[in-house]
Design an enzyme around this catalytic site. Structure first.
Site, PDB file in Angstrom:
ATOM      1  N   SER A 135       1.017  -1.151  -0.123  1.00 37.45           N
ATOM      2  CA  SER A 135       0.215  -0.090   0.229  1.00 37.45           C
ATOM      3  C   SER A 135       0.969   1.166   0.214  1.00 37.45           C
ATOM      4  O   SER A 135       0.129   2.667   0.024  1.00 37.45           O
ATOM      5  CB  SER A 135      -1.352  -0.343   1.354  1.00 37.45           C
ATOM      6  OG  SER A 135      -0.375   0.090   2.699  1.00 37.45           O
ATOM      7  N   LYS A 185      -6.281   3.717   8.911  1.00 42.39           N
ATOM      8  CA  LYS A 185      -5.645   4.674   7.847  1.00 42.39           C
ATOM      9  C   LYS A 185      -6.301   6.505   8.374  1.00 42.39           C
ATOM     10  O   LYS A 185      -5.833   7.301   8.318  1.00 42.39           O
ATOM     11  CB  LYS A 185      -4.847   4.092   7.163  1.00 42.39           C
ATOM     12  CG  LYS A 185      -4.501   3.065   6.469  1.00 42.39           C
ATOM     13  CD  LYS A 185      -4.007   2.622   5.251  1.00 42.39           C
ATOM     14  CE  LYS A 185      -3.272   1.505   5.029  1.00 42.39           C
ATOM     15  NZ  LYS A 185      -3.550   0.554   3.435  1.00 42.39           N
TER      16      LYS A 185
END
Length: 781
Positions: A687, A730
């Protein structure tokens, strides 16, 4: 050479060359007459040589008793000059040699002729100065030796009579030394002390020590003998009592362990297999003497069987309103988890028995996974059992040990059922992602049978060896990282994500739960201490950096302890108020200066978002270009997937050099160094691909990126942006660090729709499918 074998005719001022007879495990003393068995060829030749000459031999101990063939270097330098009185030939080429010790002698030199060792001797001359001190030592030595003989069962009483008849102090010391059961080194030391003033004190010390040891041994022997007699006496009395009762026609087991266990067995309802097993073991137990080791093994096994719940169960509380109230009382938020629990209770209300998937509460530490399991038990009105699986690496911890092993016992599952006392408890298996496996088996595989609704009705523990029904148990599993759970085990679970708390949720939790709890634990009341909302927000933002509330509770506890100290110094009652202004007085300076990250713009620095088992976090990517050629350096403890992402970023940028307006051959001009700070922390995952690409373009174009923008996403070699996991954590990390603009993969839009409005409030989410969209946003003006 000596002309006569009589010791009185030796000239002590001269040196003598004598045949050596080495001794393996014996130190010879003067005035001893001892038969020696001689079998070594070297020793036999030495005896024959001495017999041909004057019958004199030098008796000296070897330094290493194991050595067969010796030289002068292998022998001590002090021994005894002796005389052979008689030699008798024995079968197997052995000689029996009767030797008399004459006098101490020291070695002047050794020499070897063929296989025989000869020695040149010096006979020390020492005149004994008889005085009161010597006489006192002599009497004490004889007294201690008499005690030594009485305590040592291997020595005859006649030795006491022999030592009483001796008047020569030299003979007394040598006689006693020869009968001491001590190390050869100590005997050799006594032999070498030819002066009485040195020899006597050392022997007194040795005898005192040996007498103390023998005295302790005698005391221990007495205790052991008494205990054995007591045990035998009890055994005979029990057997007599049993026989008498049988003769009288009475129940022979009345009052015994077997009778007590039989009575409990009659009162216990067991499945057929367990019932038959207990009957067999009770029959065996009745025939085994109580002193047999197997007796206790069988009795313990029967007690486990009879103590386990087989039919006993609690009545389920199926009121949805009550369950909702209990869950809200114990936990703030966690709506997704609460909804799933209420669904379970609603179905239980209708069908009474559920065979559904196992609930797995997954999330970072401190979000309430374990306490939520306890709340489920309260809501259902069931008993609660918690077992920590962290660090378990032995399959027997789950399935139990077989009864053939010493100290064997059932596994943790059966132990937990015994503790619960019912067949339908709420069973919490904590930290299932931290199970290990080694040569002792795989505990995760053992859990497959436990957690599979199709199998756990007939779970077999190795210790019990009978089927046990676990189908009525409500299993709840917790984990920090579901990806670390073995795939077959994870397949049997329904994972419920507990992503962590937002700042406003932490504030509410602190108000409703943490502050009242810590006030009570520290002996305070609401009138004594007040913590304002601005102080709590400051603690949440600048003193803790976590997804849960564990550190928040620690900081509140610290404030309470400081308040107790201050209140103890105040004479009149006064309410302490902790605000943002005076917070540093209680907690010191802020630990996490998140506000410092705002407003910073640097070339070659991009801000990404990362998922960790402890919640979300920022991921700073730093890129430096150094004059050089064809070198990519990656630092920061990056995993293989992240290293591949960096290589993809470099190749993708080179393939789009016209679009990005950079030199196609930048790799021939620069060495690229990519670093992710906090180098000791491992970093892995795809990611960060978008962040790595943006940081590298920023360095190549010498154009800084916005400081208030973060990004996450996997990039392909064609520039496509793929979905990532851990999105909720996140986004929470971005909020915590004051970042408002976030670039996300378009494929993650369905995940965002399921998130709470409070989490998304104030965030600008930019969804992209291709990296060129990101380039246009960041670099195209």
């Amino acid at each position: 050479m000596m002309k006569s074998v009589e010791i009185i005719e030796l000239d002590l001022s001269k040196q003598y060359s004598i045949t050596v007879l080495p001794l393996k495990d014996l130190v010879f003393f003067p005035h001893m007459v001892v038969p020696l068995i001689v079998g070594r060829q070297q020793s036999i030749e030495a005896v024959e040589s001495a017999m041909k000459k004057n019958r004199l031999v030098f008796l000296v101990a070897q330094r290493n008793p194991e050595q067969e063939v010796v030289t002068g270097r292998d022998l001590h330098r002090f021994g005894v000059l002796g005389r052979i009185l008689q030699v008798v030939e024995l079968p197997n080429n052995l000689l029996k040699v009767l030797v008399e010790g004459l006098v101490r002698a020291s070695v002047y030199s050794y020499r070897k002729q063929k296989n025989i060792i000869y020695v040149t001797l010096k006979i020390p001359q020492h005149e004994v100065n008889y005085n009161d001190q010597i006489e006192a030592w002599r009497r004490e030595l004889i007294s201690l030796f008499k005690t030594y003989v009485r305590l040592n069962e291997d020595l005859p009483e006649e030795l006491i009579f022999s030592v009483n008849q001796m008047e020569d102090i030299e003979k007394v010391t040598d006689f006693i030394a020869s009968y001491l059961d001590i190390k050869l080194a100590e005997k050799q030391f006594i032999l070498e002390q030819y002066e009485l003033e040195s020899r006597l004190p050392y022997m007194l010390h040795i005898l005192n020590r040996e007498n103390n040891i023998l005295d302790l041994k005698s005391e221990l022997d007495t205790k052991v003998r008494d205990q054995m007699m007591k045990t035998q006496r009890n055994y005979y009395l029990q057997e007599q009592l049993r026989v008498i009762r049988e003769e009288l026609g009475e129940e022979g087991e009345e009052g015994s362990d077997v009778a007590i266990l039989r009575k409990r067995f009659r009162q216990k309802v067991l499945p057929q297999e367990a019932h038959q097993k207990v009957e067999e073991e009770l029959t065996r137990l009745a025939k085994i003497p109580p002193l047999s080791p197997e007796y206790n093994v069988i009795r313990t096994f029967l007690e486990w069987i009879l103590n386990l719940p087989w039919q006993e169960q609690t009545h389920d509380e199926t009121s949805l309103e009550k369950a909702q109230k209990i869950l809200d009382e114990d936990h703030y938020g966690l709506e997704k988890a609460k909804k799933r629990i209420l669904e379970h209770i609603a179905v239980l209300q209708r069908v009474k028995q559920i065979k559904g998937p196992i609930l797995c509460l997954a999330g970072p530490p401190g979000v309430g996974k374990t306490s939520l399991g306890r709340s489920i038990a309260r809501a259902l009105g069931r008993k609660f059992v918690r077992i920590s699986l962290g660090g378990i690496h032995d399959e027997a911890e789950i399935r139990g040990h077989r009864r053939t092993y010493i100290g064997s016992m059932p596994g943790k599952i059966i132990q937990g059922m015994k503790k619960a006392g019912t067949v339908n408890p709420v069973f919490l298996l904590d930290e299932v992602d931290k199970i290990n496996s080694d040569y002792r088996g795989d505990p995760a595989s053992a859990l497959l049978e436990v957690l599979d609704p199709e199998q756990n009705h007939s779970f077999i523990d190795h210790y019990l060896e009978v089927e046990y029904d676990l189908s009525k148990v409500f299993f709840v599993v917790t984990a920090n990282n579901p990806d670390a759970i073995p795939e077959p085990l994870l397949d049997r679970m329904e994972v419920i994500e507990l992503p962590g708390y937002l700042d406003y949720e932490k504030l509410a939790i602190a108000r409703q739960y943490l502050i009242p709890k810590q006030l009570e634990l520290n002996g305070l009341k609401a009138e004594d201490l007040e913590i304002t909302d601005d102080a709590l927000n400051e603690i949440i933002i600048n003193y803790t950096l976590e997804a849960g509330v564990r550190n928040l509770e620690r900081e509140i506890s610290k404030i309470c302890r400081q308040a107790v100290i201050q209140l103890s110094k105040i004479k009149e009652p006064e309410k302490l108020v902790v605000s943002k202004k005076n917070l540093s007085r209680y907690l010191g300076e802020p630990k996490y200066a998140i506000s410092k990250l705002k407003g910073q713009k640097e070339i070659g620095v991009a801000t990404g978002l990362a998922w960790t088992p402890f919640g979300g976090d920022l991921l700073r990517v730093e890129v430096n270009l150094i004059p050089g050629k064809d070198k990519l350096t990656l630092t920061g403890k990056l995993g293989e997937v992240m290293q591949e992402s960096a290589m993809i970023a470099v190749d993708y940028i080179r393939s789009r050099f016209r679009k990005f307006k950079i030199d196609q051959n930048f790799t021939n001009k620069y060495e690229v160094h990519i670093h992710l700070p906090e180098g000791a922390v491992p970093k892995e995952g795809p990611s960060a691909g978008v962040t790595l690409t943006s940081g590298l373009i920023s360095a190549l174009k010498k154009q800084p990126l916005p400081a208030d923008l973060a990004m996450t996403g996997e990039i392909t070699l064609r520039g496509k942006i793929l979905a990532v996991g851990g999105l909720q954590e996140k986004l929470m990390a971005a909020r915590r660090h004051g970042i408002k603009r976030i670039i996300l993969p378009a494929e993650n839009k369905p995940d965002v729709r399921e998130m709470s409005k409070e989490l998304l409030e104030g965030l600008e989410l930019i969804f992209v499918k291709d990296y060129e969209q990101i380039y246009d946003l960041l670099f195209k003006k």
